[in-house]
Design a protein around this motif. Sequence first.
Motif, PDB file in Angstrom:
ATOM      1  N   GLU A   1     -10.324  -1.014  -1.567  1.00 20.00           N
ATOM      2  CA  GLU A   1      -9.872  -2.286  -1.005  1.00 20.00           C
ATOM      3  C   GLU A   1     -10.093  -3.416  -2.014  1.00 20.00           C
ATOM      4  OE1 GLU A   1     -10.676  -1.454   3.743  1.00 20.00           O
ATOM      5  OE2 GLU A   1     -12.244  -2.437   2.561  1.00 20.00           O
TER       6      GLU A   1
ATOM      7  N   ILE B   1      -6.460  -7.210   6.123  1.00 22.31           N
ATOM      8  CA  ILE B   1      -5.772  -5.990   6.525  1.00 22.31           C
ATOM      9  C   ILE B   1      -6.785  -5.061   7.206  1.00 22.31           C
ATOM     10  CG2 ILE B   1      -4.477  -3.986   5.716  1.00 22.31           C
ATOM     11  CD1 ILE B   1      -3.515  -5.724   3.381  1.00 22.31           C
TER      12      ILE B   1
ATOM     13  N   ASN C   1       6.379  -0.971   6.728  1.00 17.57           N
ATOM     14  CA  ASN C   1       5.055  -1.441   7.110  1.00 17.57           C
ATOM     15  C   ASN C   1       4.373  -0.424   8.027  1.00 17.57           C
ATOM     16  OD1 ASN C   1       3.049  -2.917   8.842  1.00 17.57           O
ATOM     17  ND2 ASN C   1       3.700  -4.683   7.652  1.00 17.57           N
TER      18      ASN C   1
ATOM     19  N   GLN D   1       2.351  -5.875  -2.718  1.00 17.85           N
ATOM     20  CA  GLN D   1       1.871  -6.886  -1.780  1.00 17.85           C
ATOM     21  C   GLN D   1       2.796  -8.097  -1.850  1.00 17.85           C
ATOM     22  OE1 GLN D   1      -0.992  -6.897   0.435  1.00 17.85           O
ATOM     23  NE2 GLN D   1       0.310  -8.565   1.162  1.00 17.85           N
TER      24      GLN D   1
ATOM     25  N   CYS E   1       1.042   1.984   7.409  1.00 18.19           N
ATOM     26  CA  CYS E   1      -0.120   1.938   8.308  1.00 18.19           C
ATOM     27  C   CYS E   1      -0.486   3.316   8.855  1.00 18.19           C
ATOM     28  CB  CYS E   1       0.174   1.029   9.505  1.00 18.19           C
ATOM     29  SG  CYS E   1       0.280  -0.731   9.179  1.00 18.19           S
TER      30      CYS E   1
ATOM     31  N   ILE F   1      -6.633  -5.250   0.731  1.00 23.66           N
ATOM     32  CA  ILE F   1      -5.404  -4.573   0.327  1.00 23.66           C
ATOM     33  C   ILE F   1      -5.768  -3.127  -0.003  1.00 23.66           C
ATOM     34  CG2 ILE F   1      -3.587  -4.486  -1.428  1.00 23.66           C
ATOM     35  CD1 ILE F   1      -4.002  -7.520  -1.787  1.00 23.66           C
ATOM     36  N   GLN F   2      -5.007  -2.190   0.526  1.00 22.27           N
ATOM     37  CA  GLN F   2      -5.340  -0.773   0.386  1.00 22.27           C
ATOM     38  C   GLN F   2      -4.643  -0.172  -0.838  1.00 22.27           C
ATOM     39  OE1 GLN F   2      -4.206   0.862   4.194  1.00 22.27           O
ATOM     40  NE2 GLN F   2      -5.606  -0.482   5.318  1.00 22.27           N
TER      41      GLN F   2
ATOM     42  N   HIS G   1      -6.697   1.612   7.905  1.00 26.29           N
ATOM     43  CA  HIS G   1      -5.556   2.499   8.121  1.00 26.29           C
ATOM     44  C   HIS G   1      -5.773   3.266   9.423  1.00 26.29           C
ATOM     45  CE1 HIS G   1      -2.623   5.687   7.310  1.00 26.29           C
ATOM     46  NE2 HIS G   1      -2.118   4.904   6.357  1.00 26.29           N
TER      47      HIS G   1
ATOM     48  N   ARG H   1       0.528  -6.943   5.458  1.00 21.32           N
ATOM     49  CA  ARG H   1      -0.129  -5.846   4.752  1.00 21.32           C
ATOM     50  C   ARG H   1       0.723  -5.395   3.554  1.00 21.32           C
ATOM     51  NH1 ARG H   1      -1.797  -0.653   6.076  1.00 21.32           N
ATOM     52  NH2 ARG H   1      -1.373  -0.321   3.875  1.00 21.32           N
ATOM     53  N   ASN H   2       0.083  -4.663   2.643  1.00 18.27           N
ATOM     54  CA  ASN H   2       0.811  -4.076   1.518  1.00 18.27           C
ATOM     55  C   ASN H   2       1.548  -2.816   1.974  1.00 18.27           C
ATOM     56  OD1 ASN H   2      -2.165  -3.039   1.466  1.00 18.27           O
ATOM     57  ND2 ASN H   2      -1.010  -1.459   0.364  1.00 18.27           N
TER      58      ASN H   2
ATOM     59  N   VAL I   1       1.069  -4.320  10.757  1.00 18.52           N
ATOM     60  CA  VAL I   1       0.100  -5.328  10.318  1.00 18.52           C
ATOM     61  C   VAL I   1       0.831  -6.387   9.523  1.00 18.52           C
ATOM     62  CG1 VAL I   1      -1.969  -5.795   8.959  1.00 18.52           C
ATOM     63  CG2 VAL I   1      -1.805  -3.679  10.288  1.00 18.52           C
TER      64      VAL I   1
END
Length: 406
Positions: A71, A118, A182, A99, A186, A89-90, A121, A240-241, A237
Amino acid sequence: MSTGRLQVNVFDKTIGKPLGNVNVRIFRSNDNQNSIFELTTNSSGQSDTIELETPPVEYSLTPNSPMPYSEYTAEIIKENYEQISVEKIQILPNSLATQNVFLNPISPNSELPLEFIIPPHTLYGEYPPKIVENAIKELPNNSGLVVLDKVVVPEFIVVHDGDPNDDSAPNYWIPYKDYIKNVASCEIYATWPIESIKANILTINSFTLNRVYTEWYRSRGKNFTITSSTAYDQKFVYQRNIFQEISNIVDDFFATFITKPNIKQPLFTQYCDGKNVTCPNWLSQWGSKELAENGLGYIEILQNYYGSDIYLESTDQVTGIPVSFPGETLQIGSSGNAVRTIQSQLNAISDNYPLINKLAVDGVYGQSTADAVKQFQNIFGMPETGLVDYATWYEISKVYTAVKRL
């Protein structure tokens, strides 16, 4: 440690144009004082792509492992714009995370800085399981409600960010493909075998198009299409990225859905993780990965869960798209009205993305057109082939429609 990649794309939220000369600072999520990268966006709003440390890829391939992604925090600063930070951010190993950030000009009511965090997951965090629904919905009959006469991919989908009965939750208007990308980012890991990613994306897409086709929530007096609650729908989300490997497959499958003989609607394809929650007759996410590792293709995976009588169907009804795909890939040597359409649309897009060269609208697909297509694909994270296939045609159309709306 393994490594993954991250690129940050920045836009002016009010007019949708990419923002150059934006300062982007990257931090480890457990240390927001010492940046590890200082980046600046180009005229297309893109930062350089950087490599970041991640856990080993095996973690994302085995259930109940330690957290399989690392992250990071991105801090985005542009003079006369609101400052934004996106936390957690994952980053997955061997994957590219993009992103997208949308900045508002500073106003007297601006709250600085804006922070987006975020959440975990869905395969790693704890979320409520799906409430069971019928796979084939009864449609309202002579009730005055509007039900589509055929399956249509909408330009936007309205996402209610919470429980459907929570009237305080915000609604977000999200471009349809961006919504599917997205949700898939997720719900599954981009490190999984491609056939399992395809099966899961088709499941997510069919689920969504069933909500669209049956107008499930609007027929109940709601002003949205779908929710972000895993108990009722799929995880979404805001901010989110997304993962590029997932994005590329969505571009190919966004208008394709699962159905069965003698029904008009997309199948309501419910699913679960298959480890923490089991779900007979639904797709198991971890199970789909194992089936792909055993050599099954995505259709075979889907038939394993939803029955041997299912089949795939595609709709040519994509609202907001000015011209439908001509049916064959455009490449050097192609000519005609479809080429003129692409040349004209790329010229309009280049007003906002000046790295794309201007073209003569002559209907001849030469090297300059191929180069402009390749640059477009580079900017929007697509395979840089220089060919206008199904995915590239609709991505150009989507961006062109957004530019013309401005």
